[in-house]
Scaffold this motif. Sequence first.
Motif, PDB file in Angstrom:
ATOM      1  N   LEU A 126       5.050   7.613   0.555  1.00  0.00           N
ATOM      2  CA  LEU A 126       4.219   8.574  -0.181  1.00  0.00           C
ATOM      3  C   LEU A 126       3.635   7.934  -1.433  1.00  0.00           C
ATOM      4  CD1 LEU A 126       6.235  11.929  -0.057  1.00  0.00           C
ATOM      5  CD2 LEU A 126       4.125  11.384   1.137  1.00  0.00           C
ATOM      6  N   PHE A 127       4.441   7.175  -2.146  1.00  0.00           N
ATOM      7  CA  PHE A 127       3.995   6.493  -3.352  1.00  0.00           C
ATOM      8  C   PHE A 127       2.870   5.509  -3.014  1.00  0.00           C
ATOM      9  CE2 PHE A 127       4.456   2.891  -6.358  1.00  0.00           C
ATOM     10  CZ  PHE A 127       4.216   3.555  -7.548  1.00  0.00           C
ATOM     11  N   LEU A 128       3.060   4.721  -1.969  1.00  0.00           N
ATOM     12  CA  LEU A 128       2.045   3.744  -1.572  1.00  0.00           C
ATOM     13  C   LEU A 128       0.744   4.411  -1.134  1.00  0.00           C
ATOM     14  CD1 LEU A 128       4.226   1.191   0.429  1.00  0.00           C
ATOM     15  CD2 LEU A 128       3.128   0.832  -1.802  1.00  0.00           C
ATOM     16  N   SER A 129       0.842   5.602  -0.562  1.00  0.00           N
ATOM     17  CA  SER A 129      -0.365   6.290  -0.083  1.00  0.00           C
ATOM     18  C   SER A 129      -1.299   6.677  -1.226  1.00  0.00           C
ATOM     19  CB  SER A 129       0.000   7.523   0.750  1.00  0.00           C
ATOM     20  OG  SER A 129       0.518   8.545  -0.076  1.00  0.00           O
ATOM     21  N   ASP A 130      -0.785   6.711  -2.444  1.00  0.00           N
ATOM     22  CA  ASP A 130      -1.635   6.996  -3.598  1.00  0.00           C
ATOM     23  C   ASP A 130      -2.510   5.804  -3.973  1.00  0.00           C
ATOM     24  OD1 ASP A 130      -0.674   9.575  -3.899  1.00  0.00           O
ATOM     25  OD2 ASP A 130       0.864   9.005  -5.355  1.00  0.00           O
ATOM     26  N   PHE A 131      -2.129   4.598  -3.505  1.00  0.00           N
ATOM     27  CA  PHE A 131      -2.816   3.384  -3.944  1.00  0.00           C
ATOM     28  C   PHE A 131      -3.500   2.621  -2.817  1.00  0.00           C
ATOM     29  CE2 PHE A 131       0.873   4.183  -6.642  1.00  0.00           C
ATOM     30  CZ  PHE A 131       0.230   4.401  -7.842  1.00  0.00           C
ATOM     31  N   LEU A 132      -2.967   2.701  -1.616  1.00  0.00           N
ATOM     32  CA  LEU A 132      -3.525   1.944  -0.502  1.00  0.00           C
ATOM     33  C   LEU A 132      -4.514   2.800   0.281  1.00  0.00           C
ATOM     34  CD1 LEU A 132      -0.286   0.190   0.773  1.00  0.00           C
ATOM     35  CD2 LEU A 132      -2.043  -0.745  -0.742  1.00  0.00           C
ATOM     36  N   ASP A 133      -5.450   2.149   0.949  1.00  0.00           N
ATOM     37  CA  ASP A 133      -6.415   2.922   1.738  1.00  0.00           C
ATOM     38  C   ASP A 133      -5.789   3.371   3.057  1.00  0.00           C
ATOM     39  OD1 ASP A 133      -6.726   0.932   3.742  1.00  0.00           O
ATOM     40  OD2 ASP A 133      -8.380  -0.017   2.665  1.00  0.00           O
ATOM     41  N   GLN A 134      -6.486   4.245   3.738  1.00  0.00           N
ATOM     42  CA  GLN A 134      -5.958   4.873   4.952  1.00  0.00           C
ATOM     43  C   GLN A 134      -5.666   3.844   6.045  1.00  0.00           C
ATOM     44  OE1 GLN A 134      -8.448   7.971   6.521  1.00  0.00           O
ATOM     45  NE2 GLN A 134      -6.938   8.607   8.005  1.00  0.00           N
ATOM     46  N   ASN A 135      -6.520   2.827   6.186  1.00  0.00           N
ATOM     47  CA  ASN A 135      -6.299   1.814   7.226  1.00  0.00           C
ATOM     48  C   ASN A 135      -5.007   1.043   6.981  1.00  0.00           C
ATOM     49  OD1 ASN A 135      -8.608   2.429   8.678  1.00  0.00           O
ATOM     50  ND2 ASN A 135      -9.870   1.055   7.451  1.00  0.00           N
ATOM     51  N   ASP A 136      -4.766   0.648   5.725  1.00  0.00           N
ATOM     52  CA  ASP A 136      -3.522  -0.054   5.406  1.00  0.00           C
ATOM     53  C   ASP A 136      -2.309   0.832   5.651  1.00  0.00           C
ATOM     54  OD1 ASP A 136      -4.632  -2.524   4.708  1.00  0.00           O
ATOM     55  OD2 ASP A 136      -4.921  -1.927   2.615  1.00  0.00           O
ATOM     56  N   MET A 137      -2.399   2.090   5.250  1.00  0.00           N
ATOM     57  CA  MET A 137      -1.276   3.008   5.451  1.00  0.00           C
ATOM     58  C   MET A 137      -1.008   3.220   6.944  1.00  0.00           C
ATOM     59  SD  MET A 137       0.199   3.649   2.666  1.00  0.00           S
ATOM     60  CE  MET A 137       1.386   4.771   3.384  1.00  0.00           C
ATOM     61  N   MET A 138      -2.058   3.278   7.743  1.00  0.00           N
ATOM     62  CA  MET A 138      -1.867   3.439   9.195  1.00  0.00           C
ATOM     63  C   MET A 138      -1.152   2.215   9.777  1.00  0.00           C
ATOM     64  SD  MET A 138      -5.410   5.412  10.224  1.00  0.00           S
ATOM     65  CE  MET A 138      -5.268   5.013  11.934  1.00  0.00           C
ATOM     66  N   LYS A 139      -1.524   1.015   9.324  1.00  0.00           N
ATOM     67  CA  LYS A 139      -0.856  -0.207   9.808  1.00  0.00           C
ATOM     68  C   LYS A 139       0.603  -0.228   9.382  1.00  0.00           C
ATOM     69  CE  LYS A 139      -5.025  -3.013   9.967  1.00  0.00           C
ATOM     70  NZ  LYS A 139      -5.811  -4.073   9.330  1.00  0.00           N
ATOM     71  N   ILE A 140       0.854   0.134   8.135  1.00  0.00           N
ATOM     72  CA  ILE A 140       2.233   0.150   7.632  1.00  0.00           C
ATOM     73  C   ILE A 140       3.068   1.170   8.403  1.00  0.00           C
ATOM     74  CG2 ILE A 140       3.672   0.755   5.641  1.00  0.00           C
ATOM     75  CD1 ILE A 140       1.434  -0.485   3.869  1.00  0.00           C
ATOM     76  N   CYS A 141       2.546   2.373   8.572  1.00  0.00           N
ATOM     77  CA  CYS A 141       3.296   3.420   9.280  1.00  0.00           C
ATOM     78  C   CYS A 141       3.517   3.059  10.748  1.00  0.00           C
ATOM     79  CB  CYS A 141       2.581   4.765   9.154  1.00  0.00           C
ATOM     80  SG  CYS A 141       2.659   5.437   7.474  1.00  0.00           S
ATOM     81  N   ASP A 142       2.529   2.433  11.368  1.00  0.00           N
ATOM     82  CA  ASP A 142       2.683   1.989  12.754  1.00  0.00           C
ATOM     83  C   ASP A 142       3.796   0.948  12.848  1.00  0.00           C
ATOM     84  OD1 ASP A 142       1.783   1.947  15.557  1.00  0.00           O
ATOM     85  OD2 ASP A 142       1.151  -0.113  15.083  1.00  0.00           O
ATOM     86  N   SER A 143       3.812   0.011  11.914  1.00  0.00           N
ATOM     87  CA  SER A 143       4.835  -1.028  11.887  1.00  0.00           C
ATOM     88  C   SER A 143       6.221  -0.425  11.653  1.00  0.00           C
ATOM     89  CB  SER A 143       4.500  -2.033  10.785  1.00  0.00           C
ATOM     90  OG  SER A 143       5.507  -2.986  10.663  1.00  0.00           O
ATOM     91  N   VAL A 144       6.297   0.501  10.700  1.00  0.00           N
ATOM     92  CA  VAL A 144       7.565   1.166  10.396  1.00  0.00           C
ATOM     93  C   VAL A 144       8.064   1.947  11.607  1.00  0.00           C
ATOM     94  CG1 VAL A 144       8.542   3.073   9.050  1.00  0.00           C
ATOM     95  CG2 VAL A 144       7.269   1.262   7.891  1.00  0.00           C
ATOM     96  N   GLY A 145       7.182   2.706  12.245  1.00  0.00           N
ATOM     97  CA  GLY A 145       7.569   3.530  13.390  1.00  0.00           C
ATOM     98  C   GLY A 145       8.024   2.717  14.587  1.00  0.00           C
ATOM     99  N   LYS A 146       7.396   1.561  14.792  1.00  0.00           N
ATOM    100  CA  LYS A 146       7.730   0.726  15.952  1.00  0.00           C
ATOM    101  C   LYS A 146       8.760  -0.347  15.623  1.00  0.00           C
ATOM    102  CE  LYS A 146       3.325   1.527  18.210  1.00  0.00           C
ATOM    103  NZ  LYS A 146       2.016   0.983  18.543  1.00  0.00           N
ATOM    104  N   GLY A 147       9.122  -0.455  14.345  1.00  0.00           N
ATOM    105  CA  GLY A 147      10.109  -1.453  13.944  1.00  0.00           C
ATOM    106  C   GLY A 147       9.599  -2.877  14.026  1.00  0.00           C
ATOM    107  N   LYS A 148       8.280  -3.071  13.928  1.00  0.00           N
ATOM    108  CA  LYS A 148       7.690  -4.411  13.989  1.00  0.00           C
ATOM    109  C   LYS A 148       7.359  -4.880  12.581  1.00  0.00           C
ATOM    110  CE  LYS A 148       4.401  -3.319  17.033  1.00  0.00           C
ATOM    111  NZ  LYS A 148       3.264  -3.485  17.928  1.00  0.00           N
ATOM    112  N   GLU A 149       7.516  -6.177  12.369  1.00  0.00           N
ATOM    113  CA  GLU A 149       7.203  -6.746  11.061  1.00  0.00           C
ATOM    114  C   GLU A 149       5.701  -6.721  10.811  1.00  0.00           C
ATOM    115  OE1 GLU A 149       9.162  -7.759   8.419  1.00  0.00           O
ATOM    116  OE2 GLU A 149      10.702  -6.779   9.600  1.00  0.00           O
ATOM    117  N   LEU A 150       5.345  -6.538   9.547  1.00  0.00           N
ATOM    118  CA  LEU A 150       3.953  -6.535   9.122  1.00  0.00           C
ATOM    119  C   LEU A 150       3.433  -7.956   8.946  1.00  0.00           C
ATOM    120  CD1 LEU A 150       4.136  -3.768   6.426  1.00  0.00           C
ATOM    121  CD2 LEU A 150       2.513  -3.774   8.301  1.00  0.00           C
TER     122      LEU A 150
END
Length: 172
Positions: free
Chosen positions: A141-165
């Motif tokens: 949530l904190f990062l979503s205030d600073f990063l754009d939507q595309n970056d947040m989607m990549k981060i959340c996808d990585s977190v959800g799938k357990g893959k390294e960024l």
Amino acid sequence: MAAEMQLVAADGIADTNFVTVKCTVDEEGHASFEGFQLSKQCMEMVAEGALEEGSEPGWCQVNSTFTALVEGKENKKIDNNFMLQVVPIEQHESDKWVNKFPKRNRQGRPQCNDEMKKQLALSGKQGYTFTQLLTDFHLLLFLSDFLDQNDMMKICDSVGKGKELDEGYKII
């Protein structure tokens, strides 16, 4: 109506993980949580169209084409409490998700860049990977205030799938 949502979640009249949770705050600001599921009898009655949403809170109406017996007597409305099953809510720790970052809606430790650096500095230490440290909901949530939507989607996808960024994200 919760019964209709529970029927959808169970894909019919069957066991389901669907739970209705009642959250309240008392005069002193303490939160309490109560979990409920509707009985299979209630699910059956809703599926057959025997129960309808009532005009009185806490009660449901019996369709005029059906007869309902409550404690041996015919009734045209039923107290919702007859249909509820209490589901215990238990505290638990997750091995999958990290929960170290300050909470956004709590007093005490404020969310800030220093707290983010402190958490992400644990990468490679105490068995944490960089991506595991990003599984913290409040950090996301904190990062979503600073990063754009595309970056947040990549981060959340990585977190959800357990893959390294990609390496570039480590400069956060």
